[in-house]
Design a protein around this motif. Structure first.
Motif, PDB file in Angstrom:
ATOM      1  N   LEU A   1      -2.539  34.314  67.429  1.00  0.00           N
ATOM      2  CA  LEU A   1      -2.654  32.861  67.288  1.00  0.00           C
ATOM      3  C   LEU A   1      -1.328  32.256  66.833  1.00  0.00           C
ATOM      4  O   LEU A   1      -0.914  31.200  67.327  1.00  0.00           O
ATOM      5  CB  LEU A   1      -3.769  32.502  66.297  1.00  0.00           C
ATOM      6  CG  LEU A   1      -5.195  32.775  66.770  1.00  0.00           C
ATOM      7  CD1 LEU A   1      -6.184  32.573  65.614  1.00  0.00           C
ATOM      8  CD2 LEU A   1      -5.561  31.895  67.958  1.00  0.00           C
ATOM      9  N   GLU A   2      -0.645  32.936  65.927  1.00  0.00           N
ATOM     10  CA  GLU A   2       0.662  32.454  65.471  1.00  0.00           C
ATOM     11  C   GLU A   2       1.659  32.397  66.631  1.00  0.00           C
ATOM     12  O   GLU A   2       2.394  31.420  66.785  1.00  0.00           O
ATOM     13  CB  GLU A   2       1.202  33.343  64.351  1.00  0.00           C
ATOM     14  CG  GLU A   2       2.518  32.847  63.791  1.00  0.00           C
ATOM     15  CD  GLU A   2       3.022  33.681  62.627  1.00  0.00           C
ATOM     16  OE1 GLU A   2       4.205  33.518  62.275  1.00  0.00           O
ATOM     17  OE2 GLU A   2       2.257  34.497  62.076  1.00  0.00           O
ATOM     18  N   LYS A   3       1.677  33.432  67.456  1.00  0.00           N
ATOM     19  CA  LYS A   3       2.564  33.432  68.625  1.00  0.00           C
ATOM     20  C   LYS A   3       2.255  32.285  69.572  1.00  0.00           C
ATOM     21  O   LYS A   3       3.130  31.782  70.270  1.00  0.00           O
ATOM     22  CB  LYS A   3       2.469  34.758  69.386  1.00  0.00           C
ATOM     23  CG  LYS A   3       3.127  35.921  68.695  1.00  0.00           C
ATOM     24  CD  LYS A   3       3.015  37.173  69.532  1.00  0.00           C
ATOM     25  CE  LYS A   3       3.710  38.347  68.867  1.00  0.00           C
ATOM     26  NZ  LYS A   3       3.704  39.542  69.728  1.00  0.00           N
ATOM     27  N   ALA A   4       0.991  31.866  69.607  1.00  0.00           N
ATOM     28  CA  ALA A   4       0.569  30.782  70.485  1.00  0.00           C
ATOM     29  C   ALA A   4       0.775  29.406  69.851  1.00  0.00           C
ATOM     30  O   ALA A   4       0.527  28.389  70.486  1.00  0.00           O
ATOM     31  CB  ALA A   4      -0.902  30.959  70.852  1.00  0.00           C
ATOM     32  N   GLY A   5       1.201  29.385  68.590  1.00  0.00           N
ATOM     33  CA  GLY A   5       1.451  28.116  67.914  1.00  0.00           C
ATOM     34  C   GLY A   5       0.216  27.499  67.280  1.00  0.00           C
ATOM     35  O   GLY A   5       0.121  26.284  67.142  1.00  0.00           O
ATOM     36  N   THR A   6      -0.715  28.351  66.854  1.00  0.00           N
ATOM     37  CA  THR A   6      -1.934  27.849  66.227  1.00  0.00           C
ATOM     38  C   THR A   6      -2.377  28.833  65.151  1.00  0.00           C
ATOM     39  O   THR A   6      -1.637  29.752  64.800  1.00  0.00           O
ATOM     40  CB  THR A   6      -3.031  27.596  67.300  1.00  0.00           C
ATOM     41  OG1 THR A   6      -4.121  26.910  66.686  1.00  0.00           O
ATOM     42  CG2 THR A   6      -3.480  28.862  67.979  1.00  0.00           C
ATOM     43  N   ASP A   7      -3.573  28.636  64.609  1.00  0.00           N
ATOM     44  CA  ASP A   7      -4.096  29.553  63.597  1.00  0.00           C
ATOM     45  C   ASP A   7      -5.618  29.493  63.568  1.00  0.00           C
ATOM     46  O   ASP A   7      -6.234  28.729  64.301  1.00  0.00           O
ATOM     47  CB  ASP A   7      -3.508  29.253  62.214  1.00  0.00           C
ATOM     48  CG  ASP A   7      -3.836  27.855  61.728  1.00  0.00           C
ATOM     49  OD1 ASP A   7      -5.021  27.465  61.761  1.00  0.00           O
ATOM     50  OD2 ASP A   7      -2.911  27.140  61.308  1.00  0.00           O
ATOM     51  N   ARG A   8      -6.209  30.310  62.714  1.00  0.00           N
ATOM     52  CA  ARG A   8      -7.673  30.435  62.696  1.00  0.00           C
ATOM     53  C   ARG A   8      -8.380  29.151  62.291  1.00  0.00           C
ATOM     54  O   ARG A   8      -9.568  28.981  62.576  1.00  0.00           O
ATOM     55  CB  ARG A   8      -8.111  31.593  61.819  1.00  0.00           C
ATOM     56  CG  ARG A   8      -7.939  31.352  60.337  1.00  0.00           C
ATOM     57  CD  ARG A   8      -8.416  32.525  59.533  1.00  0.00           C
ATOM     58  NE  ARG A   8      -7.316  33.411  59.293  1.00  0.00           N
ATOM     59  CZ  ARG A   8      -7.140  34.097  58.173  1.00  0.00           C
ATOM     60  NH1 ARG A   8      -8.017  34.024  57.200  1.00  0.00           N
ATOM     61  NH2 ARG A   8      -6.105  34.872  58.020  1.00  0.00           N
TER      62      ARG A   8
ATOM     63  N   ARG B   1      -8.065  26.466  63.679  1.00  0.00           N
ATOM     64  CA  ARG B   1      -8.231  25.686  64.906  1.00  0.00           C
ATOM     65  C   ARG B   1      -9.098  26.402  65.949  1.00  0.00           C
ATOM     66  O   ARG B   1      -9.081  26.058  67.123  1.00  0.00           O
ATOM     67  CB  ARG B   1      -6.860  25.366  65.478  1.00  0.00           C
ATOM     68  CG  ARG B   1      -5.965  24.758  64.395  1.00  0.00           C
ATOM     69  CD  ARG B   1      -5.025  23.754  64.752  1.00  0.00           C
ATOM     70  NE  ARG B   1      -5.140  23.223  66.065  1.00  0.00           N
ATOM     71  CZ  ARG B   1      -5.064  21.932  66.329  1.00  0.00           C
ATOM     72  NH1 ARG B   1      -4.918  21.085  65.369  1.00  0.00           N
ATOM     73  NH2 ARG B   1      -5.110  21.503  67.560  1.00  0.00           N
ATOM     74  N   LEU B   2      -9.858  27.415  65.499  1.00  0.00           N
ATOM     75  CA  LEU B   2     -10.719  28.148  66.415  1.00  0.00           C
ATOM     76  C   LEU B   2     -11.791  27.232  66.998  1.00  0.00           C
ATOM     77  O   LEU B   2     -12.391  26.414  66.299  1.00  0.00           O
ATOM     78  CB  LEU B   2     -11.403  29.320  65.708  1.00  0.00           C
ATOM     79  CG  LEU B   2     -10.511  30.487  65.309  1.00  0.00           C
ATOM     80  CD1 LEU B   2     -11.339  31.532  64.561  1.00  0.00           C
ATOM     81  CD2 LEU B   2      -9.829  31.092  66.510  1.00  0.00           C
TER      82      LEU B   2
ATOM     83  N   VAL C   1      -4.413  24.207  70.366  1.00  0.00           N
ATOM     84  CA  VAL C   1      -2.981  24.299  70.107  1.00  0.00           C
ATOM     85  C   VAL C   1      -2.434  22.879  70.074  1.00  0.00           C
ATOM     86  O   VAL C   1      -2.772  22.069  70.938  1.00  0.00           O
ATOM     87  CB  VAL C   1      -2.264  25.115  71.195  1.00  0.00           C
ATOM     88  CG1 VAL C   1      -0.753  25.152  70.958  1.00  0.00           C
ATOM     89  CG2 VAL C   1      -2.814  26.523  71.291  1.00  0.00           C
ATOM     90  N   GLY C   2      -1.559  22.576  69.127  1.00  0.00           N
ATOM     91  CA  GLY C   2      -0.956  21.252  69.078  1.00  0.00           C
ATOM     92  C   GLY C   2      -1.887  20.251  68.412  1.00  0.00           C
ATOM     93  O   GLY C   2      -2.871  20.609  67.772  1.00  0.00           O
ATOM     94  N   ASP C   3      -1.549  18.987  68.559  1.00  0.00           N
ATOM     95  CA  ASP C   3      -2.323  17.934  67.881  1.00  0.00           C
ATOM     96  C   ASP C   3      -3.633  17.647  68.508  1.00  0.00           C
ATOM     97  O   ASP C   3      -3.984  17.506  69.532  1.00  0.00           O
ATOM     98  CB  ASP C   3      -1.489  16.648  67.813  1.00  0.00           C
ATOM     99  CG  ASP C   3      -0.298  16.845  66.889  1.00  0.00           C
ATOM    100  OD1 ASP C   3      -0.391  17.660  65.980  1.00  0.00           O
ATOM    101  OD2 ASP C   3       0.722  16.164  67.099  1.00  0.00           O
TER     102      ASP C   3
END
Length: 117
Positions: free
Chosen positions: A51-58, A60-61, A115-117
């Motif tokens: 998720l970090e590599k994709a620019g997000t985190d848990r 935002r699941l 991912v993102g806003d």
């Protein structure tokens, strides 16, 4: 635009498209054959790293699919899941019993995240 992360011959570990990260099912390769909590911890760690590599985190699941080799681990998994998610929202989730592809695997988890806003 579609972005593939950690791609191999057969699949990408993560595909990001239109503000959503789609992770491949994650298993405990390093702790295969270990007890259930150890394997679950490795899977959670793999998910966090991807998720970090994709620019997000848990936090935002959006969804999760969980495969358990033994439904006897269901209650224990729910406790580990609550602890891992912490104060973050609860994604839509399905949990099923399945024969996993490699001997010694007890759990597999696949998630999608914003991912993102």
């Amino acid at each position: 635009m579609i972005k593939h992360i950690d791609s191999g011959d057969l699949l990408s570990q993560v595909t990001v498209s239109n503000g959503t990260a789609y992770l491949s099912g994650q298993v405990a390769f390093d702790s295969r054959g270990a007890d259930f909590p150890t394997q679950a911890a490795e899977v959670f760690g793999r998910i966090d790293a991807l998720l970090e590599k994709a620019g997000t985190d848990r936090s935002r699941l959006l969804t999760a699919t969980v495969w358990l080799a033994d439904l006897g681990h269901f209650a224990g998994f729910n406790e580990l899941w609550r602890h891992w998610l912490g104060v973050h929202g609860r994604p839509a989730r399905a949990t099923v019993k399945a024969d996993l592809v490699l001997p010694g695997l007890l759990i597999e988890i696949q998630v999608t995240a914003a991912v993102g806003d």
